[in-house]
Design a protein around this motif. Structure first.
Motif, short mmCIF file in Angstrom:
data_model
loop_
_atom_site.label_atom_id
_atom_site.label_comp_id
_atom_site.label_asym_id
_atom_site.label_seq_id
_atom_site.Cartn_x
_atom_site.Cartn_y
_atom_site.Cartn_z
N VAL A 278 0.78 -1.14 0.12
CA VAL A 278 -0.25 -0.21 0.04
C VAL A 278 0.83 1.12 0.09
O VAL A 278 0.75 2.08 -0.85
CB VAL A 278 -0.92 -0.07 1.21
CG1 VAL A 278 -1.64 1.26 1.43
CG2 VAL A 278 -1.92 -1.18 1.07
N PRO A 279 1.83 1.35 0.93
CA PRO A 279 2.47 2.56 0.84
C PRO A 279 3.73 2.61 -0.29
O PRO A 279 3.99 3.51 -0.60
CB PRO A 279 3.44 2.74 2.37
CG PRO A 279 3.40 1.37 2.69
CD PRO A 279 1.86 0.71 2.14
N SER A 282 1.72 4.02 -3.25
CA SER A 282 1.54 5.28 -3.14
C SER A 282 2.69 6.12 -3.58
O SER A 282 2.68 7.25 -3.93
CB SER A 282 1.12 5.47 -1.39
OG SER A 282 0.91 6.90 -1.24
N VAL A 332 -5.41 6.55 5.40
CA VAL A 332 -4.83 6.58 4.04
C VAL A 332 -5.25 7.54 3.08
O VAL A 332 -4.51 8.38 2.49
CB VAL A 332 -4.76 5.18 3.37
CG1 VAL A 332 -4.32 5.12 1.91
CG2 VAL A 332 -3.80 4.21 4.27
N GLU A 336 -3.38 10.82 1.71
CA GLU A 336 -3.15 10.97 0.05
C GLU A 336 -3.71 12.47 -0.22
O GLU A 336 -3.25 13.00 -1.07
CB GLU A 336 -4.00 9.94 -0.69
CG GLU A 336 -3.51 8.30 -0.60
CD GLU A 336 -2.56 8.31 -1.17
OE1 GLU A 336 -2.24 8.80 -2.43
OE2 GLU A 336 -1.57 7.42 -0.88
N TYR A 353 2.27 8.11 7.48
CA TYR A 353 1.78 7.00 6.58
C TYR A 353 2.38 5.69 7.13
O TYR A 353 1.57 4.64 7.14
CB TYR A 353 2.05 7.27 4.96
CG TYR A 353 1.26 6.72 4.16
CD1 TYR A 353 0.96 5.44 3.91
CD2 TYR A 353 0.62 7.52 2.96
CE1 TYR A 353 0.09 4.83 2.94
CE2 TYR A 353 -0.17 7.05 2.03
CZ TYR A 353 -0.49 5.66 2.00
OH TYR A 353 -1.29 5.26 1.10
N MET A 357 0.59 2.33 9.17
CA MET A 357 0.45 1.01 8.48
C MET A 357 1.36 0.06 9.39
O MET A 357 0.88 -1.32 9.47
CB MET A 357 1.43 0.93 7.18
CG MET A 357 1.29 -0.20 6.27
SD MET A 357 -0.60 -0.74 5.98
CE MET A 357 -0.86 0.32 5.05
#
Length: 379
Positions: A278-279, A282, A332, A336, A353, A357
């Motif tokens: 996920v990160p 990103s 998140v 973002e 972030y 997580m």
């Protein structure tokens, strides 16, 4: 007798070379090649110009030029499959062949005991290619159906466009089907496949590193930058390779030392991989509030992690985990938005972030570890 015993291994080995060959010519790039996008847009503009009338037709003719239409035969040749490779497909084909042969050697030494794992690999080759292409096209379905009005282009994998999570998900499905054919437990086969699934994910990121794809925000970190338009950008692909390699070794160590239960290896791998991606996804670009393939991959990664997390924890922890997931999703989305719109330093936001997580991973592993301890005590 020996031939019958190792027949499945031979079939898997042949499939390994077929997989490398298919990847070499079909998997040319992770996204559609820019020249192909331009070509489809030009074809659409030409078709609109041909069907236009009056002043509109004259304007389109001036913009596109008044060249005569190409012969039908030439058009067919332009859209047909051509045996072309790329640096990305070449690197990925090498990784695919090497890891496939290691997998077959590892489980082919005792084919009678590993029929499910061998069948899983045989099925994973065609299904993985289909899954990678299918999820990519479904994610960008508006582009194919509306923007370029060429749904047939979805079948042309060699023009670029693949989803890593799509491939991994369908390969896992191949493991379930393979276990059914071999009359083994699905989770047993998935546990056998887990370390190689992670190696496959590493190989895709390594292929992106090789071609300089997968870059992120401006950065000048040593060894982790790539030049994009004469600017130093974070080499997200290389960073992903490093982090996934570290994850692979950590999991190998924990399972070999029996600090984690072997019968949950697939769930631990899927949970941690999904959370980490996920990160990392990103970091791939700056347009954080623009929906696209990057955000879709983030969503798919979390959709991979959540079921694995729910499978790891005890029943009375599943609702808290769902609540934690909802809170994480809210964080998140907020981060973002701030990365895209606020004046706060991006790296400070990325630290937050990562902390969010990391907290989610800690909670998931904490509840999973407790569940495992209780299960062992009950035995």
């Amino acid at each position: 007798m020996q031939m019958k015993k190792y027949g499945l291994c031979l079939l898997a080995a042949l499939m390994a070379f077929a997989a490398a060959y298919a990847v070499l010519f079909l998997c040319t790039h992770g996204s559609m090649l820019p020249e192909k996008r331009t070509e489809y847009y030009e074809q659409k503009a030409k078709a609109e110009a041909d069907s236009a009338t009056g002043a509109e037709a004259e304007l389109m003719a001036l913009l596109l030029g008044a060249a005569p239409a190409a012969p039908a035969k030439e058009e067919e040749n332009d859209t047909s499959f051509s045996f072309q490779t790329s640096d990305f497909s070449g690197a990925l084909a090498v990784f695919t062949l090497v890891f496939s042969l290691i997998y077959i050697f590892f489980y082919g030494r005792k084919p009678e005991e590993n029929k499910g794992a061998l069948w899983a690999y045989i099925l994973a080759v065609p299904l993985g290619l289909i899954g990678a292409r299918l999820l990519y096209c479904l994610t960008d379905i508006v582009f194919y159906l509306k923007d370029i009005e060429a749904p047939v282009a979805m079948l042309k994998m060699w023009e670029g466009g693949l989803s890593l999570t799509g491939a991994l998900s369908v390969i896992a499905l191949a493991g379930v089907i393979g276990s059914k054919i071999a009359k083994e437990k699905p989770l047993q086969v998935l546990n056998q496949m887990a370390p190689f699934l992670l190696l496959f994910a590493i190989s895709v990121s390594a292929a992106n590193t090789y071609i300089g794809a997968g870059w992120g925000p401006e950065a000048s970190l040593s060894l982790f930058f790539v030049y994009v338009n004469h600017q130093k950008r974070l080499d997200t692909a290389r960073l992903t390779v490093l982090i996934l390699i570290v994850l692979w070794f950590i999991l190998e160590y924990l399972f070999r030392k029996k600090k984690l239960p072997q019968n949950r290896r697939f769930f631990y791998t899927a949970f941690l991989f999904g959370c980490l991606m996920v990160p990392l996804e990103s970091l791939r670009r700056d347009g954080h509030m623009v929906w696209g393939f990057v955000h879709a991959e983030m969503l798919y990664a979390m959709a991979m992690a959540l079921p694995a997390g729910l499978a790891l924890v005890k029943k009375n922890r599943r609702i808290p985990l769902l609540i934690a997931t909802a809170l994480l999703a809210g964080c998140v989305i907020g981060l973002e938005f701030m990365l895209d719109r606020s004046n706060i330093n991006d790296w400070l936001l990325y630290i937050v972030y990562i902390l969010c997580m990391a907290g989610y991973i800690f909670v998931g592993l904490k509840w999973a570890n407790r569940a495992c301890e209780q299960a062992e005590n009950n035995v």
